[in-house]
Enzyme design. Structure first.
Site, PDB file in Angstrom:
ATOM      1  N   TYR A 195     -11.284 -10.062   1.618  1.00  0.00           N
ATOM      2  CA  TYR A 195     -10.762 -11.192   0.394  1.00  0.00           C
ATOM      3  C   TYR A 195      -9.723 -10.946  -0.663  1.00  0.00           C
ATOM      4  O   TYR A 195      -9.230  -9.928  -0.255  1.00  0.00           O
ATOM      5  CB  TYR A 195     -11.703 -11.302  -0.411  1.00  0.00           C
ATOM      6  CG  TYR A 195     -13.007 -11.723   0.865  1.00  0.00           C
ATOM      7  CD1 TYR A 195     -13.308 -13.416   0.893  1.00  0.00           C
ATOM      8  CD2 TYR A 195     -14.423 -11.287   1.034  1.00  0.00           C
ATOM      9  CE1 TYR A 195     -14.359 -13.600   1.799  1.00  0.00           C
ATOM     10  CE2 TYR A 195     -15.133 -11.209   1.405  1.00  0.00           C
ATOM     11  CZ  TYR A 195     -15.136 -12.784   2.078  1.00  0.00           C
ATOM     12  OH  TYR A 195     -16.742 -13.166   2.948  1.00  0.00           O
ATOM     13  N   HIS A 230       0.867  -1.649  -0.043  1.00  0.00           N
ATOM     14  CA  HIS A 230      -0.363   0.517  -0.282  1.00  0.00           C
ATOM     15  C   HIS A 230       1.015   1.170  -0.219  1.00  0.00           C
ATOM     16  O   HIS A 230       1.920   1.464   0.754  1.00  0.00           O
ATOM     17  CB  HIS A 230      -0.729   0.396   1.118  1.00  0.00           C
ATOM     18  CG  HIS A 230      -2.131  -1.528   0.966  1.00  0.00           C
ATOM     19  ND1 HIS A 230      -2.462  -1.318   2.144  1.00  0.00           N
ATOM     20  CD2 HIS A 230      -2.729  -1.495  -0.181  1.00  0.00           C
ATOM     21  CE1 HIS A 230      -3.143  -2.230   1.705  1.00  0.00           C
ATOM     22  NE2 HIS A 230      -3.799  -2.613   0.357  1.00  0.00           N
ATOM     23  N   GLU A 261      -0.092  -5.929  10.458  1.00  0.00           N
ATOM     24  CA  GLU A 261      -0.589  -4.797  10.990  1.00  0.00           C
ATOM     25  C   GLU A 261       0.667  -3.499  12.343  1.00  0.00           C
ATOM     26  O   GLU A 261       0.520  -3.593  13.070  1.00  0.00           O
ATOM     27  CB  GLU A 261      -1.493  -4.067  11.846  1.00  0.00           C
ATOM     28  CG  GLU A 261      -2.921  -5.253  10.626  1.00  0.00           C
ATOM     29  CD  GLU A 261      -2.966  -4.233   9.117  1.00  0.00           C
ATOM     30  OE1 GLU A 261      -2.816  -2.184   9.321  1.00  0.00           O
ATOM     31  OE2 GLU A 261      -3.702  -4.028   8.384  1.00  0.00           O
ATOM     32  N   GLU A 301       2.262   2.923   3.267  1.00  0.00           N
ATOM     33  CA  GLU A 301       2.961   2.184   4.138  1.00  0.00           C
ATOM     34  C   GLU A 301       4.018   2.489   4.161  1.00  0.00           C
ATOM     35  O   GLU A 301       4.833   0.936   4.159  1.00  0.00           O
ATOM     36  CB  GLU A 301       1.577   0.627   4.177  1.00  0.00           C
ATOM     37  CG  GLU A 301      -0.078   0.940   4.476  1.00  0.00           C
ATOM     38  CD  GLU A 301      -1.072  -0.066   4.431  1.00  0.00           C
ATOM     39  OE1 GLU A 301      -0.433  -1.028   4.947  1.00  0.00           O
ATOM     40  OE2 GLU A 301      -1.632   0.059   4.616  1.00  0.00           O
TER      41      GLU A 301
HETATM   42 ZN   LIG Z   1      -1.747  -2.354   3.770  1.00  0.00          ZN
END
Ligand SMILES: [Zn+2]
Length: 303
Positions: free
Chosen positions: A254, A61, A273, A64
């Site tokens: 998903y 991402h 995370e 991130e």
């Molecule tokens: Zn992410």
């Protein structure tokens, strides 16, 4: 190494870091996983030549990118320990690690997304106008997708139809800064390249770990299909880091990389995370996050 871990990372900084690794260390093989939509290089590192392998992936991402820095520092620390003949790193035994294991690292899967989140539409080259209209505002700091507006972590072959259903329920029908899974699984060069590598390694792969932000949580299951022992590993990651083991299903999700590795390859896979707060996490949070994530990475690398 001349990386400032307290500043945002860009694909250019990663490339310079990668070039420097080649010059400084012998215990690493550098290749390329592939190229992004806009032709940016996606570096792939291999540390060690052991029979069994672990695979680590950062920056699915765009917003991130701090996860790329975590894997760059991890690479540097492992190589440094090896060069100096250290038997321990952060209290973990690393003596002989690179003889026993192969550690594959993709520090930045989505270099276009990272560049767009950091610099805005100007980083999208020929797709500049498209990216502008997809985003709908001048603030790109929360851009997660690749340069075509596909969320790479919703683009894998794992209950893809349910993934599309879930995104339609959110009102997402086309390219978006986040959560649009694309037209079909692995439609994007970034996901296709990572899925290919994972399939190629599958016989020797003990586990795969994808780093995201944020929440200090560990995800380990997909639809109850996680291989035996995956939950124990997640508990182990939790013990060494203080991160919580997330009990699925937290919400229907998903098409993620972890989901694909678990469901299609039957290999333990985890989403970590990293950090706590709001994306994008501030650069000053780096060392605090690394301190907690490093024990997870070392546990995963030597398991
Ligand atoms: Zn992410």
């Amino acid at each position: 190494m001349s990386v400032d871990y307290l500043s945002p990372v860009t694909p250019e900084i990663l490339q310079a870091f990668t070039d420097e690794l080649i010059a400084k260390h012998q215990d690493i093989e550098i290749s390329t996983l592939g190229a992004s939509i806009l032709g940016r290089n996606i570096p792939l590192y291999q540390l060690g030549h052991g029979k069994s392998a672990s695979l680590f992936v950062g920056a699915h991402h765009g917003a991130e990118a701090i996860t790329s820095l975590l894997l760059m520092k991890f690479t540097e620390d492992i190589l440094d320990a090896k060069r100096r003949g250290l038997s321990r790193l952060a209290g973990f035994s690393v003596g002989g690690l690179l003889e026993r294991r192969s550690i594959y690292i993709v520090p930045m899967l989505n270099p276009d997304g990272v560049a767009i989140a950091h610099l805005g539409a100007q980083a999208a080259g020929v797709l500049k106008d498209r990216v502008k209209s997809i985003n709908g505002s001048e603030d790109f700091s929360l851009w997660q997708a690749n340069a075509r507006g596909v969320d790479l972590n919703h683009n894998y072959d794992a209950e893809f139809a349910k993934c599309k259903e879930a995104e339609r329920a959110l009102g997402i029908f086309a390219s978006a800064p986040t959560r649009y899974g694309g037209e079909y699984p692995e439609s994007e060069p970034e996901t296709a390249a990572l899925a290919d590598l994972t399939r190629m390694l599958s016989k020797q792969l003990r586990l795969a770990v994808a780093l995201h932000t944020q929440g200090e949580e560990i995800y380990w299951d997909f639809e109850g299909k996680a291989p035996k022992g995956a939950n124990m590993l997640a508990e182990c990651f939790s013990r060494v880091s203080g991160y919580r083991v997330a009990r699925p299903p937290k919400e229907a999700s998903y098409g993620g990389y972890k989901d694909f590795v678990i469901q299609k390859l039957g290999i333990p896979a985890f989403t970590i995370e990293c950090g706590n707060g709001k994306n994008p996490l501030p650069p000053c949070a780096f060392y605090g996050i690394y301190q907690k994530v490093l024990p997870i990475l070392l546990t995963a690398a030597s398991f």
